[in-house]
Design a protein around this motif. Structure first.
Motif, mmCIF file in Angstrom:
data_model
loop_
_atom_site.group_PDB
_atom_site.id
_atom_site.type_symbol
_atom_site.label_atom_id
_atom_site.label_comp_id
_atom_site.label_asym_id
_atom_site.label_seq_id
_atom_site.Cartn_x
_atom_site.Cartn_y
_atom_site.Cartn_z
ATOM 1 N N GLU A 115 11.634 -0.112 -13.802
ATOM 2 C CA GLU A 115 10.500 0.526 -13.929
ATOM 3 C C GLU A 115 9.326 -0.134 -13.194
ATOM 4 O O GLU A 115 8.363 0.378 -13.007
ATOM 5 C CB GLU A 115 10.133 0.837 -15.531
ATOM 6 C CG GLU A 115 11.201 1.732 -16.298
ATOM 7 C CD GLU A 115 11.197 1.641 -17.777
ATOM 8 O OE1 GLU A 115 10.518 0.586 -18.200
ATOM 9 O OE2 GLU A 115 11.383 2.590 -18.366
ATOM 10 N N MET A 116 9.248 -1.813 -13.390
ATOM 11 C CA MET A 116 7.971 -2.317 -12.662
ATOM 12 C C MET A 116 8.030 -2.266 -11.458
ATOM 13 O O MET A 116 7.154 -2.008 -10.631
ATOM 14 C CB MET A 116 8.407 -3.789 -13.259
ATOM 15 C CG MET A 116 8.160 -4.101 -14.679
ATOM 16 S SD MET A 116 8.312 -5.825 -14.927
ATOM 17 C CE MET A 116 7.336 -6.572 -14.017
ATOM 18 N N GLY A 117 9.231 -2.218 -10.514
ATOM 19 C CA GLY A 117 9.247 -2.232 -9.222
ATOM 20 C C GLY A 117 8.834 -3.560 -8.731
ATOM 21 O O GLY A 117 7.764 -3.829 -8.740
ATOM 22 N N ASN B 25 5.566 -4.792 -7.123
ATOM 23 C CA ASN B 25 5.039 -3.919 -6.270
ATOM 24 C C ASN B 25 4.437 -2.918 -6.636
ATOM 25 O O ASN B 25 4.636 -2.559 -7.890
ATOM 26 C CB ASN B 25 6.198 -3.464 -5.534
ATOM 27 C CG ASN B 25 7.049 -4.413 -4.496
ATOM 28 O OD1 ASN B 25 8.428 -4.295 -4.771
ATOM 29 N ND2 ASN B 25 6.579 -5.048 -3.622
ATOM 30 N N GLU B 26 3.388 -2.269 -6.134
ATOM 31 C CA GLU B 26 2.754 -1.166 -6.446
ATOM 32 C C GLU B 26 2.068 -1.266 -7.868
ATOM 33 O O GLU B 26 2.410 -0.505 -8.730
ATOM 34 C CB GLU B 26 3.818 0.160 -6.123
ATOM 35 C CG GLU B 26 4.326 0.189 -4.825
ATOM 36 C CD GLU B 26 5.241 1.496 -4.893
ATOM 37 O OE1 GLU B 26 5.666 2.027 -5.726
ATOM 38 O OE2 GLU B 26 5.628 1.980 -3.712
ATOM 39 N N SER C 261 -0.799 1.557 -7.223
ATOM 40 C CA SER C 261 -1.293 1.458 -6.087
ATOM 41 C C SER C 261 -0.296 1.081 -4.803
ATOM 42 O O SER C 261 0.574 0.808 -5.004
ATOM 43 C CB SER C 261 -2.601 0.710 -6.311
ATOM 44 O OG SER C 261 -2.036 -0.775 -6.354
ATOM 45 N N ALA C 262 -1.091 1.040 -3.830
ATOM 46 C CA ALA C 262 -0.349 0.327 -2.597
ATOM 47 C C ALA C 262 -0.554 -1.152 -2.636
ATOM 48 O O ALA C 262 -0.206 -1.954 -1.489
ATOM 49 C CB ALA C 262 -0.779 0.829 -1.336
ATOM 50 N N PHE C 263 -1.034 -1.748 -3.504
ATOM 51 C CA PHE C 263 -1.085 -3.262 -3.609
ATOM 52 C C PHE C 263 -0.096 -4.183 -4.246
ATOM 53 O O PHE C 263 0.648 -3.367 -5.394
ATOM 54 C CB PHE C 263 -2.477 -3.715 -4.448
ATOM 55 C CG PHE C 263 -2.904 -5.004 -4.615
ATOM 56 C CD1 PHE C 263 -3.299 -5.818 -3.518
ATOM 57 C CD2 PHE C 263 -2.648 -5.493 -5.684
ATOM 58 C CE1 PHE C 263 -3.531 -7.225 -3.672
ATOM 59 C CE2 PHE C 263 -2.907 -6.989 -6.176
ATOM 60 C CZ PHE C 263 -3.298 -7.742 -4.964
ATOM 61 N N GLY D 158 -0.402 -1.787 1.583
ATOM 62 C CA GLY D 158 0.285 -1.182 2.330
ATOM 63 C C GLY D 158 -0.126 -0.066 2.826
ATOM 64 O O GLY D 158 -1.095 0.635 2.127
ATOM 65 N N PHE D 159 0.310 0.344 4.147
ATOM 66 C CA PHE D 159 -0.093 1.963 4.612
ATOM 67 C C PHE D 159 1.112 2.957 4.628
ATOM 68 O O PHE D 159 2.243 2.356 4.601
ATOM 69 C CB PHE D 159 -0.859 1.640 6.019
ATOM 70 C CG PHE D 159 -2.035 0.649 5.992
ATOM 71 C CD1 PHE D 159 -3.266 1.139 5.466
ATOM 72 C CD2 PHE D 159 -1.921 -0.688 6.357
ATOM 73 C CE1 PHE D 159 -4.231 0.247 5.578
ATOM 74 C CE2 PHE D 159 -2.708 -1.704 6.263
ATOM 75 C CZ PHE D 159 -4.226 -0.980 5.728
ATOM 76 N N GLY D 160 0.946 3.959 4.761
ATOM 77 C CA GLY D 160 1.709 4.815 4.797
ATOM 78 C C GLY D 160 2.967 4.672 5.861
ATOM 79 O O GLY D 160 4.003 5.264 5.783
#
Length: 223
Positions: free
Chosen positions: A24-26, A69-70, A74-76, A125-127
């Motif tokens: 769940e955390m990633g 991650n994330e 977010s992407a941070f 991160g970016f797409g």
């Protein structure tokens, strides 16, 4: 390195002590292989005499990393990277023979190594798989000198900032690969000898600037 060790411990306790499941955390764990280019320049001040020198080295190092991650969707991401080995600052031992009749006749040898290199970093991160990276670095600088002058230099802790960019891509069944280029700018180093040369009242002072360029390839697994 007490400060960064405490920060690392707090990060790991937060990561693994959460009531959430790891899935769940990633998070990502992995290994990194890097080619590092070390560039150092500095001066040694001995009484009124100032000697300038440069040193460079290229070497391969390996590290391990763990990353949350994330964060909050977010992407941070926030991570810790640790290099368990050491790397010499210079590609060869610096050696100089002196015979000036002032108590330092003989051969002087000098070398230094970076050890226990730890980075706490954040990425955004970016797409397209690309990301930027900024980190805080701390490491031990071990002085490996053998000086006829009798001068001795203590080991020191150095800190710095890492910044750069990379790209992440899928490899197979949850595993990911990364290619990354970063630059580490260490704070200026000042080390004063614990023993002064005979006939000189003030201990020698070494002032140095150290920078590292790091080209890395990583293989990790995302949970």
């Amino acid at each position: 390195m007490k400060n960064i060790k405490a920060l690392t411990l707090a990060f790991l306790l937060t990561l693994f002590g959460s009531s959430q499941s790891l899935a769940e955390m990633g998070f990502t764990v992995g290994l990194t292989g890097s080619m590092v280019m070390i560039d150092a320049n500095g001066t040694e001040t001995e009484a009124a005499e100032v000697t300038q020198a440069n040193a460079t080295n290229k070497t391969g190092v390996g590290s391990i990393f763990v990353e949350y991650n994330e964060i909050l969707g977010s992407a941070f991401s926030l991570g810790v990277d640790y290099i368990p080995g050491s790397a010499d600052v210079s590609s060869s031992v610096k050696q100089r023979a002196d015979a000036n009749g002032e108590g330092d006749t003989g051969t002087n040898k000098a070398q230094a190594e970076i050890d226990g290199h730890t980075t706490i970093y954040g990425t955004y991160g970016f797409g397209n798989g690309g990301y930027i990276k900024v980190g805080y670095v701390e490491a031990d600088l071990n002085t490996l000198e053998s000086l006829a002058t009798g001068s001795k230099y203590a080991n020191d802790t150095i800190t710095g900032v890492e910044f750069g960019a990379g790209v992440e891509f899928d490899v197979y069944a949850g595993s990911i690969g990364r290619l990354e280029l970063t630059r580490i700018d260490y704070d200026d180093i000042e080390i004063r000898s614990s023993v002064a040369r005979a006939g000189v009242a003030k201990n020698n002072l070494i002032e140095a600037d150290l920078d590292v360029t790091r080209l890395s390839a990583s293989l990790g697994y995302k949970f």
